[in-house]
Design a protein around this motif. Structure first.
Motif, PDB file in Angstrom:
ATOM      1  N   ARG A   1      -9.615   6.864  42.327  1.00 58.90           N
ATOM      2  CA  ARG A   1      -9.087   5.493  42.300  1.00 58.90           C
ATOM      3  C   ARG A   1     -10.181   4.480  42.031  1.00 58.90           C
ATOM      4  N   GLY A   2     -11.412   4.787  42.454  1.00 61.56           N
ATOM      5  CA  GLY A   2     -12.516   3.872  42.213  1.00 61.56           C
ATOM      6  C   GLY A   2     -13.425   4.279  41.075  1.00 61.56           C
ATOM      7  N   ALA A   3     -13.083   5.351  40.347  1.00 61.04           N
ATOM      8  CA  ALA A   3     -13.930   5.832  39.258  1.00 61.04           C
ATOM      9  C   ALA A   3     -13.840   4.904  38.060  1.00 61.04           C
ATOM     10  N   PRO A   4     -14.934   4.712  37.349  1.00 62.20           N
ATOM     11  CA  PRO A   4     -14.875   3.874  36.143  1.00 62.20           C
ATOM     12  C   PRO A   4     -14.024   4.518  35.063  1.00 62.20           C
ATOM     13  N   PRO A   5     -13.208   3.770  34.368  1.00 61.44           N
ATOM     14  CA  PRO A   5     -12.323   4.355  33.345  1.00 61.44           C
ATOM     15  C   PRO A   5     -13.104   4.785  32.110  1.00 61.44           C
ATOM     16  N   ALA A   6     -12.495   5.734  31.368  1.00 61.58           N
ATOM     17  CA  ALA A   6     -13.006   6.199  30.077  1.00 61.58           C
ATOM     18  C   ALA A   6     -14.480   6.584  30.148  1.00 61.58           C
ATOM     19  N   THR A   7     -14.828   7.411  31.153  1.00 63.22           N
ATOM     20  CA  THR A   7     -16.235   7.732  31.406  1.00 63.22           C
ATOM     21  C   THR A   7     -16.588   9.170  31.083  1.00 63.22           C
ATOM     22  N   TYR A   8     -15.718  10.114  31.361  1.00 65.41           N
ATOM     23  CA  TYR A   8     -16.093  11.530  31.328  1.00 65.41           C
ATOM     24  C   TYR A   8     -15.493  12.247  30.124  1.00 65.41           C
ATOM     25  N   ASP A   9     -16.338  13.077  29.511  1.00 74.06           N
ATOM     26  CA  ASP A   9     -15.857  13.911  28.403  1.00 74.06           C
ATOM     27  C   ASP A   9     -15.034  15.085  28.916  1.00 74.06           C
ATOM     28  N   VAL A  10     -15.378  15.570  30.101  1.00 73.25           N
ATOM     29  CA  VAL A  10     -14.676  16.711  30.686  1.00 73.25           C
ATOM     30  C   VAL A  10     -14.467  16.435  32.179  1.00 73.25           C
TER      31      VAL A  10
ATOM     32  N   GLY B   1      -2.554  10.943  36.585  1.00 69.13           N
ATOM     33  CA  GLY B   1      -2.706   9.646  35.926  1.00 69.13           C
ATOM     34  C   GLY B   1      -4.083   9.062  36.146  1.00 69.13           C
ATOM     35  N   LEU B   2      -4.619   9.215  37.364  1.00 73.93           N
ATOM     36  CA  LEU B   2      -5.978   8.742  37.641  1.00 73.93           C
ATOM     37  C   LEU B   2      -7.014   9.551  36.861  1.00 73.93           C
ATOM     38  N   ALA B   3      -6.814  10.871  36.780  1.00 72.86           N
ATOM     39  CA  ALA B   3      -7.746  11.710  36.022  1.00 72.86           C
ATOM     40  C   ALA B   3      -7.707  11.354  34.536  1.00 72.86           C
ATOM     41  N   ARG B   4      -6.520  11.077  34.011  1.00 72.04           N
ATOM     42  CA  ARG B   4      -6.384  10.684  32.612  1.00 72.04           C
ATOM     43  C   ARG B   4      -7.128   9.384  32.334  1.00 72.04           C
ATOM     44  N   ARG B   5      -7.077   8.451  33.295  1.00 67.95           N
ATOM     45  CA  ARG B   5      -7.778   7.190  33.116  1.00 67.95           C
ATOM     46  C   ARG B   5      -9.294   7.387  33.072  1.00 67.95           C
ATOM     47  N   ALA B   6      -9.801   8.401  33.780  1.00 70.30           N
ATOM     48  CA  ALA B   6     -11.251   8.634  33.813  1.00 70.30           C
ATOM     49  C   ALA B   6     -11.764   9.319  32.563  1.00 70.30           C
ATOM     50  N   LEU B   7     -10.870   9.870  31.728  1.00 69.46           N
ATOM     51  CA  LEU B   7     -11.295  10.580  30.526  1.00 69.46           C
ATOM     52  C   LEU B   7     -11.744   9.614  29.430  1.00 69.46           C
ATOM     53  N   ALA B   8     -12.863   9.940  28.793  1.00 64.88           N
ATOM     54  CA  ALA B   8     -13.287   9.215  27.608  1.00 64.88           C
ATOM     55  C   ALA B   8     -12.371   9.585  26.437  1.00 64.88           C
ATOM     56  N   PRO B   9     -12.363   8.812  25.355  1.00 70.26           N
ATOM     57  CA  PRO B   9     -11.550   9.183  24.189  1.00 70.26           C
ATOM     58  C   PRO B   9     -11.882  10.596  23.716  1.00 70.26           C
TER      59      PRO B   9
ATOM     60  N   LEU C   1      -5.190  23.321  30.433  1.00 70.59           N
ATOM     61  CA  LEU C   1      -6.108  22.423  29.738  1.00 70.59           C
ATOM     62  C   LEU C   1      -5.289  21.304  29.128  1.00 70.59           C
ATOM     63  N   ALA C   2      -5.793  20.073  29.215  1.00 68.03           N
ATOM     64  CA  ALA C   2      -4.989  18.938  28.744  1.00 68.03           C
ATOM     65  C   ALA C   2      -5.888  17.848  28.175  1.00 68.03           C
ATOM     66  N   THR C   3      -5.312  17.070  27.245  1.00 68.12           N
ATOM     67  CA  THR C   3      -5.953  15.868  26.715  1.00 68.12           C
ATOM     68  C   THR C   3      -4.904  14.765  26.646  1.00 68.12           C
ATOM     69  N   ALA C   4      -5.393  13.548  26.443  1.00 72.89           N
ATOM     70  CA  ALA C   4      -4.482  12.405  26.386  1.00 72.89           C
ATOM     71  C   ALA C   4      -3.915  12.182  25.001  1.00 72.89           C
ATOM     72  N   ASP C   5      -4.477  12.827  23.969  1.00 74.74           N
ATOM     73  CA  ASP C   5      -4.102  12.509  22.594  1.00 74.74           C
ATOM     74  C   ASP C   5      -3.152  13.542  21.995  1.00 74.74           C
ATOM     75  N   THR C   6      -3.673  14.721  21.749  1.00 74.34           N
ATOM     76  CA  THR C   6      -2.863  15.781  21.152  1.00 74.34           C
ATOM     77  C   THR C   6      -3.071  17.068  21.938  1.00 74.34           C
ATOM     78  N   ARG C   7      -2.239  18.059  21.660  1.00 69.69           N
ATOM     79  CA  ARG C   7      -2.395  19.344  22.353  1.00 69.69           C
ATOM     80  C   ARG C   7      -3.768  19.913  22.065  1.00 69.69           C
ATOM     81  N   PRO C   8      -4.553  20.232  23.112  1.00 66.23           N
ATOM     82  CA  PRO C   8      -5.922  20.696  22.884  1.00 66.23           C
ATOM     83  C   PRO C   8      -5.947  22.131  22.373  1.00 66.23           C
TER      84      PRO C   8
END
Length: 551
Positions: A393-402, A425-433, A501-508
């Motif tokens: 909940r307090g993690a910076p958004p769009a930070t981690y590649d994995v 949803g929180l984990a998805r927010r922490a993912l970088a593009p 395994l999951a990504t926010a864009d397309t099926r990995p």
């Protein structure tokens, strides 16, 4: 001529015997006696609630699923309290003697309940057949017995307090229940904040039994001794001394008992056994070429001879792609971090661990630190103490590649929110593009519905998923079951480990980093494992949320 019956005195039914006449003969003033009775109510209520919480805590630790164990203990105990209240009506004429015998029995049963439950679990839990249900049957039996005894307390105490000084029933009940509820509050707070952390589960129940028997004996033999015959006083005194002796002897021998029970559960190869503020950690083996096994709260976290197969399957598919910054949720043993650092190009790895005691052991224990390649000494690894959901909940958004979720199985109540739609949803927010999230989702073959509920929940959080599985030759990740080395318990182990395994864009794509040589997992294995997982798909499942868990 038939003579009519004389009318019964007011307030007395003609078909019932009247209560004992006259007030109690007390060695103190009535006001002081009344205070002492209410003080005893306070102590007995505190002890009663500690017995309840002790059974819930130990049952959750031994059998898992804290919601089910709490529901069973509390519902059975409340039902039994009603039976006890009805049964106590027959003892009202002998309230003092009855209450003394009641508290002596309650102290013995409640004080020894935790030790007896643990003994049955340790020495009979792997016998199979009907013995496998021994701990559950004993849990219900103790809940019934303790509930009946607690329920009988209030009617007898009501009779005693009325014998000191008669007052209206409403006022007496109000005083009695006020003391009872305040005592329950103190007992409920003392158990998690004082008794459990400083004394442990077994010693705290024995100490509570000691307090219980002393309080009951002091009230009856001190305040109401003139209500008892000389023979009754002697019998009650001997019984109280005997129960105190049993509880004291058990408290002296509790460490030896724990060691013997631990050997019965884990075998003779226990090398480290420590209780942190979060859980009990046990290490077996790890020296002289023996496999290192890690148990957390009695459940096998990993088995050293094939933990690499699990951790490679968890980490390596997610590391195919950019992986400069990696977040590991859980993984306090350092083994997931070992697999992460085995890939070139990793600049920073953040490990969020709930138990600093496990991380400390992973740093300092020779066997465990050797198994994790001393990753916590690597400057790229940064450890944060915290609960994964709260930390995200307090993690910076769009930070981690994995993001790697190396967490206990979703079937465990404490882990349910870490497999919720809100969590993903929180984990998805922490993912970088282009970032990837990988989740351990439990066994596919053994619990397909739970596995595919995890996958459906991730999709509901806006993630595109690629599920897969690998064969497991060991019960290492069955976090919903107490594993026992070298016992029949292994036959109940899952035959595989499932991941998503999951990504926010397309099926990995499910592929491995070609810069890292395979050890236990090849690209052909991964492709075949994905097809095998897909063949078990359960459709129509709804996502799990915080307010509606579905595991």
């Amino acid at each position: 001529m038939i003579e009519p019956h004389a009318p019964a005195p007011p307030g007395v039914r003609p078909d019932r015997e009247p209560p004992p006449p006259g007030p109690a003969r007390l060695p103190v003033r009535p006001a002081t006696g009344r205070f002492l009775v209410l003080a005893c109510v306070f102590v007995c209520a505190a002890c009663g609630l500690v017995y309840e919480l002790e059974l819930v805590a130990l049952a959750s630790y031994l059998m898992g699923d804290s919601v089910t164990q709490a529901s069973v203990v509390l519902s059975v105990m409340v039902f039994a309290m009603g039976i006890g209240s009805l049964a106590a009506k027959r003892l009202r004429r002998f309230a003092a003697a009855g209450f003394g015998a009641l508290e002596t029995t309650l102290a013995l049963v409640g004080g020894c309940s935790a030790m007896a439950l643990y003994a049955v679990f340790a020495w009979t839990g792997d016998w199979g057949g009907g013995w496998a249900y021994g701990p559950r049957v004993l849990l219900v039996a103790f809940s019934l017995a303790i509930g009946v005894l607690i329920g009988a307390e209030v009617p007898l105490l009501m009779e005693l307090i009325q014998r000191i000084r008669r007052q209206d029933a409403g006022g007496a009940v109000a005083d009695l229940f006020a003391a009872d509820y305040v005592g329950a509050l103190v007992g409920g707070l003392a158990f998690p904040f004082l008794l459990l952390p400083f004394l442990g589960q077994l010693t705290s129940s024995l100490l509570t039994g000691g307090v219980n028997v002393v309080a009951g004996a002091a009230l009856v033999l001190g305040l109401f001794r003139r209500d008892l015959t000389c023979r009754a006083r002697c019998l009650l005194l001997v019984a109280n001394i005997t129960v105190l002796g049993v509880l004291a002897s058990a408290a002296v021998l509790v460490d030896d008992f724990e060691r013997a029970a631990r050997q019965a559960v884990y075998g003779d190869d226990v090398r480290v056994a420590v209780r942190t503020g979060v859980q009990e950690i046990v290490l077996t083996g790890g020296t002289d070429g023996r496999s290192l096994d890690l148990y957390l709260d009695g459940r096998l976290r990993f088995a050293g001879h094939d933990e690499r197969r699990y951790h490679e399957a968890l980490v390596r598919p997610a590391m195919s792609g950019p992986h400069a910054r990696v977040l590991i949720l859980g993984g306090g043993d350092g083994l997931a971090a070992r697999e992460v650092l085995g890939h070139p190009g990793v600049r920073r790895t953040d490990v969020v661990a709930l138990d600093p005691g496990l991380v400390r052991l992973a740093r300092t224990d020779p066997g465990l630190s050797r198994l994790n390649d001393h990753v916590f000494g690597d400057p790229r690894v940064h450890v944060a103490r915290g609960e994964a959901f709260h930390w995200l909940r307090g993690a910076p958004p769009a930070t981690y590649d994995v993001v790697v979720a190396d967490l206990p199985d979703p079937g465990m109540t404490a882990s349910t929110k870490l497999y919720s739609q809100e969590f993903y949803g929180l984990a998805r927010r922490a993912l970088a593009p282009g970032g990837r999230l990988v989740v351990h989702a439990g066994p596919v073959t053994g619990r397909p519905r739970a596995f595919w509920t995890v996958e459906a929940t991730m999709r509901a959080a806006g993630l595109h998923t690629a599920p897969y599985r690998v064969d497991g030759r060991d019960p290492g990740r069955d976090a919903g079951r107490t594993a026992r080395p070298d016992t029949a318990g292994e036959s109940r182990a899952p035959r595989d480990w499932g991941f998503v395994l999951a990504t926010a864009d397309t099926r990995p794509p499910l592929r491995l980093d070609r810069h890292v040589s395979p050890r236990t997992l090849t690209q052909a294995d991964l492709t075949a494992d994905a097809r095998a997982a897909e063949a078990t798909r359960v459709t129509g499942l709804r996502p799990s949320t915080l307010v509606h868990p579905r595991y």
